[in-house]
Design an enzyme around this catalytic site. Structure first.
Site, mmCIF file in Angstrom:
data_model
loop_
_atom_site.group_PDB
_atom_site.id
_atom_site.type_symbol
_atom_site.label_atom_id
_atom_site.label_comp_id
_atom_site.label_asym_id
_atom_site.label_seq_id
_atom_site.Cartn_x
_atom_site.Cartn_y
_atom_site.Cartn_z
ATOM 1 N N ARG A 100 0.829 -1.204 0.000
ATOM 2 C CA ARG A 100 0.000 0.000 0.000
ATOM 3 C C ARG A 100 0.861 1.251 0.000
ATOM 4 O O ARG A 100 0.564 2.202 -0.695
ATOM 5 C CB ARG A 100 -0.896 -0.018 1.247
ATOM 6 C CG ARG A 100 -1.671 1.248 1.474
ATOM 7 C CD ARG A 100 -2.657 1.076 2.594
ATOM 8 N NE ARG A 100 -3.588 0.005 2.328
ATOM 9 C CZ ARG A 100 -4.084 -0.819 3.262
ATOM 10 N NH1 ARG A 100 -3.735 -0.682 4.516
ATOM 11 N NH2 ARG A 100 -4.928 -1.765 2.939
ATOM 12 N N TYR A 101 1.900 1.248 0.790
ATOM 13 C CA TYR A 101 2.793 2.402 0.856
ATOM 14 C C TYR A 101 3.927 2.203 -0.145
ATOM 15 O O TYR A 101 4.273 1.067 -0.479
ATOM 16 C CB TYR A 101 3.373 2.523 2.259
ATOM 17 C CG TYR A 101 2.374 2.892 3.335
ATOM 18 C CD1 TYR A 101 1.866 4.186 3.405
ATOM 19 C CD2 TYR A 101 1.976 1.965 4.287
ATOM 20 C CE1 TYR A 101 0.972 4.533 4.408
ATOM 21 C CE2 TYR A 101 1.086 2.313 5.296
ATOM 22 C CZ TYR A 101 0.587 3.599 5.351
ATOM 23 O OH TYR A 101 -0.280 3.938 6.352
ATOM 24 N N ARG A 104 7.229 0.060 1.444
ATOM 25 C CA ARG A 104 7.171 -1.057 2.389
ATOM 26 C C ARG A 104 5.962 -1.940 2.128
ATOM 27 O O ARG A 104 4.937 -1.485 1.637
ATOM 28 C CB ARG A 104 7.166 -0.570 3.833
ATOM 29 C CG ARG A 104 6.114 0.457 4.179
ATOM 30 C CD ARG A 104 6.689 1.376 5.265
ATOM 31 N NE ARG A 104 5.707 2.267 5.865
ATOM 32 C CZ ARG A 104 5.387 3.450 5.331
ATOM 33 N NH1 ARG A 104 5.905 3.837 4.177
ATOM 34 N NH2 ARG A 104 4.523 4.228 5.937
ATOM 35 N N CYS A 113 -2.624 -17.913 15.335
ATOM 36 C CA CYS A 113 -2.051 -17.240 16.501
ATOM 37 C C CYS A 113 -2.148 -18.151 17.713
ATOM 38 O O CYS A 113 -2.828 -19.174 17.672
ATOM 39 C CB CYS A 113 -2.839 -15.977 16.823
ATOM 40 S SG CYS A 113 -2.692 -14.677 15.597
ATOM 41 N N CYS A 117 -7.875 -13.169 19.160
ATOM 42 C CA CYS A 117 -8.418 -11.949 19.760
ATOM 43 C C CYS A 117 -9.809 -11.719 19.166
ATOM 44 O O CYS A 117 -9.975 -11.760 17.949
ATOM 45 C CB CYS A 117 -7.545 -10.747 19.435
ATOM 46 S SG CYS A 117 -5.834 -10.948 19.937
ATOM 47 N N CYS A 120 -10.084 -9.028 16.382
ATOM 48 C CA CYS A 120 -9.087 -9.128 15.302
ATOM 49 C C CYS A 120 -9.563 -8.470 14.003
ATOM 50 O O CYS A 120 -10.683 -8.682 13.557
ATOM 51 C CB CYS A 120 -8.774 -10.600 15.030
ATOM 52 S SG CYS A 120 -7.533 -10.836 13.747
ATOM 53 N N ARG A 122 -8.390 -9.241 11.129
ATOM 54 C CA ARG A 122 -8.483 -10.291 10.107
ATOM 55 C C ARG A 122 -9.390 -11.421 10.583
ATOM 56 O O ARG A 122 -9.216 -12.576 10.210
ATOM 57 C CB ARG A 122 -7.087 -10.798 9.732
ATOM 58 C CG ARG A 122 -6.228 -9.670 9.249
ATOM 59 C CD ARG A 122 -4.957 -10.042 8.540
ATOM 60 N NE ARG A 122 -4.232 -8.796 8.292
ATOM 61 C CZ ARG A 122 -3.192 -8.375 9.013
ATOM 62 N NH1 ARG A 122 -2.696 -9.125 9.984
ATOM 63 N NH2 ARG A 122 -2.633 -7.208 8.759
ATOM 64 N N ASP A 281 -10.832 -0.822 14.166
ATOM 65 C CA ASP A 281 -11.249 -0.857 12.760
ATOM 66 C C ASP A 281 -12.737 -1.189 12.658
ATOM 67 O O ASP A 281 -13.332 -1.774 13.560
ATOM 68 C CB ASP A 281 -10.437 -1.921 12.000
ATOM 69 C CG ASP A 281 -8.967 -1.544 11.877
ATOM 70 O OD1 ASP A 281 -8.667 -0.344 11.815
ATOM 71 O OD2 ASP A 281 -8.128 -2.470 11.853
ATOM 72 N N ASP A 318 -6.824 3.534 10.907
ATOM 73 C CA ASP A 318 -6.399 2.802 9.712
ATOM 74 C C ASP A 318 -7.601 2.690 8.765
ATOM 75 O O ASP A 318 -8.726 3.036 9.127
ATOM 76 C CB ASP A 318 -5.877 1.417 10.115
ATOM 77 C CG ASP A 318 -4.820 0.887 9.144
ATOM 78 O OD1 ASP A 318 -4.738 1.409 8.014
ATOM 79 O OD2 ASP A 318 -4.094 -0.043 9.506
ATOM 80 N N LYS A 323 -2.719 4.740 7.252
ATOM 81 C CA LYS A 323 -3.025 5.174 8.613
ATOM 82 C C LYS A 323 -3.027 6.699 8.666
ATOM 83 O O LYS A 323 -2.142 7.333 8.106
ATOM 84 C CB LYS A 323 -1.980 4.611 9.572
ATOM 85 C CG LYS A 323 -1.945 3.082 9.579
ATOM 86 C CD LYS A 323 -0.798 2.547 10.421
ATOM 87 C CE LYS A 323 -0.736 1.036 10.439
ATOM 88 N NZ LYS A 323 -0.309 0.439 9.148
HETATM 89 C C1 LIG Z 1 0.586 -0.411 8.983
HETATM 90 C C2 LIG Z 1 1.018 -0.838 7.687
HETATM 91 C C3 LIG Z 1 2.339 -0.636 7.280
HETATM 92 C C4 LIG Z 1 3.377 0.005 8.165
HETATM 93 O O1 LIG Z 1 3.074 1.342 8.445
HETATM 94 P P1 LIG Z 1 4.093 2.219 9.301
HETATM 95 O O2 LIG Z 1 3.360 3.506 9.500
HETATM 96 O O3 LIG Z 1 5.346 2.363 8.507
HETATM 97 O O4 LIG Z 1 4.338 1.489 10.595
HETATM 98 C C5 LIG Z 1 2.691 -1.045 6.017
HETATM 99 N N1 LIG Z 1 1.810 -1.619 5.178
HETATM 100 C C6 LIG Z 1 0.527 -1.810 5.539
HETATM 101 C C7 LIG Z 1 -0.399 -2.434 4.567
HETATM 102 C C8 LIG Z 1 0.092 -1.443 6.814
HETATM 103 O O5 LIG Z 1 -1.173 -1.676 7.174
#
Ligand SMILES: *Cc1c(COP(=O)(O)O)cnc(C)c1O
Length: 358
Positions: A100-101, A104, A113, A117, A120, A122, A281, A318, A323
């Site tokens: 998404r980002y 990363r 798990c 929880c 959760c 998921r 969420d 989120d 986020k």
């Molecule tokens: C939370 C999340 C991250 C990491 O976000 P950071 O703000 O860098 O901790 C990366 N990818 C996805 C899909 C996420 O939900």
């Protein structure tokens, strides 16, 4: 729910055995059969899983530990919410990866798990046949990361990223560190909280070969900070793992300043830095855990200044294409070219004169 079926006989024989957990609930907490039946109904849709350690932390029916792990009939009766409000499947180029980002990815390496929880994110798939991780899927996900050189941060989650066999964990970590553009790896796990005995030197000996490795733990309530949990976190910290905590704002579990403050101070004592506090969420089956966003703002405002700033996480929502950071409104009372009017943690007002010549 355990179902034993024998399909090689003329007539299929299906026999349902009651898991021992039900008897533990009966004998320790004297639950009525009506309540037991409610739990069973929910268990069929969203499986219950609680280990002995986490079960032993429950002090009484409906306490903050109970609410996190024992099914509640509202999971079925209250249909508010969505199955996948974070649209993880939408941003998923292949099974196990959410990209998404820009730099990363989230990589799901475990389909289960220590404990399920009840809140959760998921919930739609954890512990069900809708989510099964195979070695092939893992290899494809690693190949995806290898072929995307913009990915410099890999977040391993699940399920619980430490609830995998040591050989699988070693394979994944060593594959990832061999990719030149992967600079850091993060692991998301609740094991420190739900079964600290799994944190052993043997595990640390694997993990510490793959630094820089960050671990995000997941503690929700001060009652989870036990001597065993402290031992587990200290062992990880001693082995050079950088520890952060991610938790969720949960109604009737931790939705007050005192509880949250005690949790965060307890985390700092065991060398864990609170990283994120998540607004719950919009997940179907968890509506009874959700609070308003104002509640979260009030908690952050109530903590800032009164406990170490180091102990205060970033409060985020989120499911907004990522986020989004939320801050209490009252800090900035007004802004003009000339001055900004600010309110401090005690509610006192201050003026800051800006340099308008720049
Ligand atoms: C939370 C999340 C991250 C990491 O976000 P950071 O703000 O860098 O901790 C990366 N990818 C996805 C899909 C996420 O939900």
């Amino acid at each position: 729910m355990i179902t034993i079926s024998t399909s090689n006989s003329e007539i299929d024989v299906e026999e349902e055995l009651e898991p021992p957990l039900y008897n533990a609930l009966r004998t320790k907490f004297h639950l009525s059969e009506e309540r037991i039946n409610e739990i069973k109904e929910v268990d069929k849709v969203y499986p219950m899983k609680i280990n002995d350690y986490y079960f032993s932390l429950i002090r009484e029916v409906d306490d903050p530990i109970w609410r996190q792990c024992v099914p509640d009939i509202r999971e079925l009766t209250d249909q508010t919410g969505e199955e996948d409000p974070l649209a993880e499947e939408h941003d998923s180029p292949l099974p196990l990866i959410t990209h998404r980002y820009p730099d990363r990815v989230l990589f799901l390496i475990s389909d289960t798990c220590e404990m399920h929880c009840r809140f959760c994110t998921r919930k739609r798939k954890i512990g069900t046949e809708r989510f099964v991780i195979t070695d092939d899927n893992i290899r494809h996900a690693i190949a995806y990361i290898r072929s995307h050189d913009e990915v410099r941060d890999v977040i391993l989650s699940g399920g619980d990223a430490l609830y995998v066999s040591y050989p699988r964990l070693f394979f994944i970590l060593s594959s990832l560190v061999s990719i030149p553009h992967v600079e850091i790896i993060r692991l998301g796990t609740r094991i420190r909280c739900t079964n600290p005995s799994r944190i052993t030197q043997e595990l640390c000996d694997i993990l510490k070969q793959f630094h820089p490795l960050y671990i995000n733990v997941h503690f929700e309530h001060p009652n989870e900070i036990t001597p065993e949990a402290i031992r587990a976190c200290n062992l990880l910290a001693d082995n050079g793992l950088v520890l952060g905590n991610q938790n969720v704002l949960l109604k009737d579990v931790n939705d007050d300043v005192k509880t949250m403050g005690d949790l965060y101070k307890g985390l700092l004592r065991m060398r864990v830095k609170p990283y994120y506090l998540f607004q719950a969420d919009y997940v179907k089956g968890t509506n009874h855990f959700r609070t308003t966003i104002q509640k979260g703002k009030d908690i952050i405002y109530g903590l800032r200044g009164w406990i170490s700033g180091l102990g205060i996480p970033q409060y985020v929502v989120d499911g907004c294409g990522g986020k989004v950071l939320i801050l209490p409104d009252q800090y900035t009372q007004s802004v003009s070219d000339e001055k900004v009017v600010l309110m401090n943690y005690k509610g006192k007002i201050y003026e800051y004169y800006q340099n308008i010549n720049v």
